[in-house]
Enzyme design. Structure first.
Site, PDB file in Angstrom:
ATOM      1  N   LYS A  14       0.822  -1.217   0.000  1.00  0.00           N
ATOM      2  CA  LYS A  14       0.000   0.000   0.000  1.00  0.00           C
ATOM      3  C   LYS A  14       0.853   1.262   0.000  1.00  0.00           C
ATOM      4  O   LYS A  14       0.580   2.185  -0.754  1.00  0.00           O
ATOM      5  CB  LYS A  14      -0.955   0.011   1.202  1.00  0.00           C
ATOM      6  CG  LYS A  14      -1.956  -1.107   1.209  1.00  0.00           C
ATOM      7  CD  LYS A  14      -2.888  -1.036   2.402  1.00  0.00           C
ATOM      8  CE  LYS A  14      -2.196  -1.052   3.739  1.00  0.00           C
ATOM      9  NZ  LYS A  14      -1.507  -2.309   4.074  1.00  0.00           N
ATOM     10  N   ARG A  88     -10.834   0.850   9.288  1.00  0.00           N
ATOM     11  CA  ARG A  88     -10.390  -0.452   9.778  1.00  0.00           C
ATOM     12  C   ARG A  88     -11.533  -1.279  10.354  1.00  0.00           C
ATOM     13  O   ARG A  88     -11.356  -2.456  10.617  1.00  0.00           O
ATOM     14  CB  ARG A  88      -9.312  -0.280  10.850  1.00  0.00           C
ATOM     15  CG  ARG A  88      -8.023   0.264  10.328  1.00  0.00           C
ATOM     16  CD  ARG A  88      -6.999   0.346  11.437  1.00  0.00           C
ATOM     17  NE  ARG A  88      -5.816   1.070  11.026  1.00  0.00           N
ATOM     18  CZ  ARG A  88      -4.725   0.503  10.566  1.00  0.00           C
ATOM     19  NH1 ARG A  88      -4.653  -0.793  10.445  1.00  0.00           N
ATOM     20  NH2 ARG A  88      -3.686   1.229  10.230  1.00  0.00           N
ATOM     21  N   ARG A 127      11.835  -6.856   4.884  1.00  0.00           N
ATOM     22  CA  ARG A 127      11.790  -5.444   5.278  1.00  0.00           C
ATOM     23  C   ARG A 127      12.368  -5.265   6.681  1.00  0.00           C
ATOM     24  O   ARG A 127      13.120  -4.328   6.938  1.00  0.00           O
ATOM     25  CB  ARG A 127      10.346  -4.926   5.214  1.00  0.00           C
ATOM     26  CG  ARG A 127      10.229  -3.452   5.553  1.00  0.00           C
ATOM     27  CD  ARG A 127       8.826  -2.943   5.364  1.00  0.00           C
ATOM     28  NE  ARG A 127       7.980  -3.358   6.471  1.00  0.00           N
ATOM     29  CZ  ARG A 127       6.690  -3.092   6.569  1.00  0.00           C
ATOM     30  NH1 ARG A 127       6.083  -2.414   5.603  1.00  0.00           N
ATOM     31  NH2 ARG A 127       5.985  -3.496   7.591  1.00  0.00           N
ATOM     32  N   ARG A 133      14.273  -3.933  11.974  1.00  0.00           N
ATOM     33  CA  ARG A 133      13.096  -3.908  12.857  1.00  0.00           C
ATOM     34  C   ARG A 133      13.003  -5.235  13.615  1.00  0.00           C
ATOM     35  O   ARG A 133      12.525  -6.225  13.099  1.00  0.00           O
ATOM     36  CB  ARG A 133      11.840  -3.641  12.039  1.00  0.00           C
ATOM     37  CG  ARG A 133      11.832  -2.233  11.478  1.00  0.00           C
ATOM     38  CD  ARG A 133      10.726  -1.985  10.500  1.00  0.00           C
ATOM     39  NE  ARG A 133       9.418  -2.194  11.061  1.00  0.00           N
ATOM     40  CZ  ARG A 133       8.294  -1.829  10.470  1.00  0.00           C
ATOM     41  NH1 ARG A 133       8.349  -1.238   9.287  1.00  0.00           N
ATOM     42  NH2 ARG A 133       7.139  -2.062  11.023  1.00  0.00           N
ATOM     43  N   ARG A 144      -0.315  -9.930  13.501  1.00  0.00           N
ATOM     44  CA  ARG A 144      -0.833  -8.807  12.703  1.00  0.00           C
ATOM     45  C   ARG A 144      -1.769  -9.300  11.618  1.00  0.00           C
ATOM     46  O   ARG A 144      -2.796  -8.688  11.356  1.00  0.00           O
ATOM     47  CB  ARG A 144       0.320  -8.022  12.076  1.00  0.00           C
ATOM     48  CG  ARG A 144       0.894  -7.030  13.035  1.00  0.00           C
ATOM     49  CD  ARG A 144       1.745  -6.012  12.300  1.00  0.00           C
ATOM     50  NE  ARG A 144       2.978  -5.897  13.038  1.00  0.00           N
ATOM     51  CZ  ARG A 144       4.187  -5.870  12.516  1.00  0.00           C
ATOM     52  NH1 ARG A 144       4.348  -5.926  11.229  1.00  0.00           N
ATOM     53  NH2 ARG A 144       5.231  -5.765  13.272  1.00  0.00           N
TER      54      ARG A 144
END
Length: 189
Positions: A14, A88, A127, A133, A144
Site C-alpha cells: 500500500k 479499519r 523489510r 526492525r 498482525r
C-alpha cells in the site's frame, strides 16, 4: 471526486503504491498515522486529545480517528482522496460514508491489493532485516495477519455489498507493473 480506499494486508504494498499514485494524480493522501502526527504537531484540539491517549500507551478511539479524518477531508474537499489505513472497522466505514455524504463527495471505492500470506511474510521479514526492525518477527507478523483478517474481512464485505470493491493482484509483477493495473482502475473511477 474520487474517494479511493487502498486496502491490503501488512506487506501488500500500500505504501509503495500510494507513493506511485500520488506522483501520477493529485490525490490528497490520508494515512491515519500521518494524520495523528499532523494533528498533534498542529496543536488542534483533536491532536491534544490524541497525544494524551498515545502518551498513556493507549489506542486512539474511533471517535478521535473519525474526527481527524473528517477534518482532513473537509480541508481537502476539492481534491480526490486516497485513504490508507482507514477505515479499519465497519463502524469507521459507516462514519466515512456519512462524512462523504455530508460533503457531497459521492461514495468511496475500495481497491484491495491481494497477496498470498506466505509472500507477505517473506516481504515483511525482508523489510525487517533491511530496516533492522526487531519487532517484525514471524510470531508478531502472524498476529498482525490475524488482527487484519479479524477486522478487515467485515469491512471488505461491507464494501462488496455496496458494489464498491475491486481486487487486484498485488503479488505478481514489479511494483511498477502492479501500479499500471492500479492506475488503470483509478482512471476508470
Amino acid at each position: 471526486m474520487r474517494n479511493v480506499i487502498l486496502f491490503g494486508a501488512p506487506g501488500a504494498g500500500k505504501g509503495t503504491q500510494s507513493a506511485i499514485i500520488r506522483e501520477k494524480f493529485d490525490f490528497a493522501y490520508i494515512s491515519t498515522g500521518e494524520i495523528l502526527r499532523a494533528e498533534i504537531k498542529k496543536g488542534s484540539e483533536l491532536g491534544k486529545q490524541a497525544e494524551q491517549i498515545i502518551n498513556r500507551g493507549e489506542l486512539v478511539s474511533d471517535e478521535i480517528i473519525v474526527g481527524m479524518i473528517k477534518s482532513f477531508i473537509s480541508e481537502n474537499n476539492s481534491k480526490d482522496l486516497l485513504l490508507d489505513g482507514f477505515p479499519r472497522t465497519v463502524k469507521q466505514a459507516e462514519a466515512l460514508d456519512e462524512i462523504l455524504k455530508t460533503l457531497n463527495r459521492g461514495e468511496a471505492k475500495v481497491v484491495e491489493l491481494e497477496v498470498n500470506k506466505d509472500v507477505l511474510m517473506q516481504r515483511l521479514l525482508k523489510r525487517a532485516e533491511i530496516e533492522g526492525r526487531k519487532d517484525d518477527n514471524e510470531t508478531t507478523i502472524r498476529e498482525r495477519f490475524n488482527q487484519y483478517d479479524a477486522k478487515t474481512a467485515a469491512v471488505a464485505d461491507y464494501y462488496k455489498k455496496k458494489n464498491s470493491y475491486i481486487s487486484i493482484d498485488g503479488e505478481h509483477g514489479t511494483p511498477e507493473e502492479i501500479s499500471v493495473k492500479l492506475i488503470d482502475i483509478l482512471k476508470k473511477l
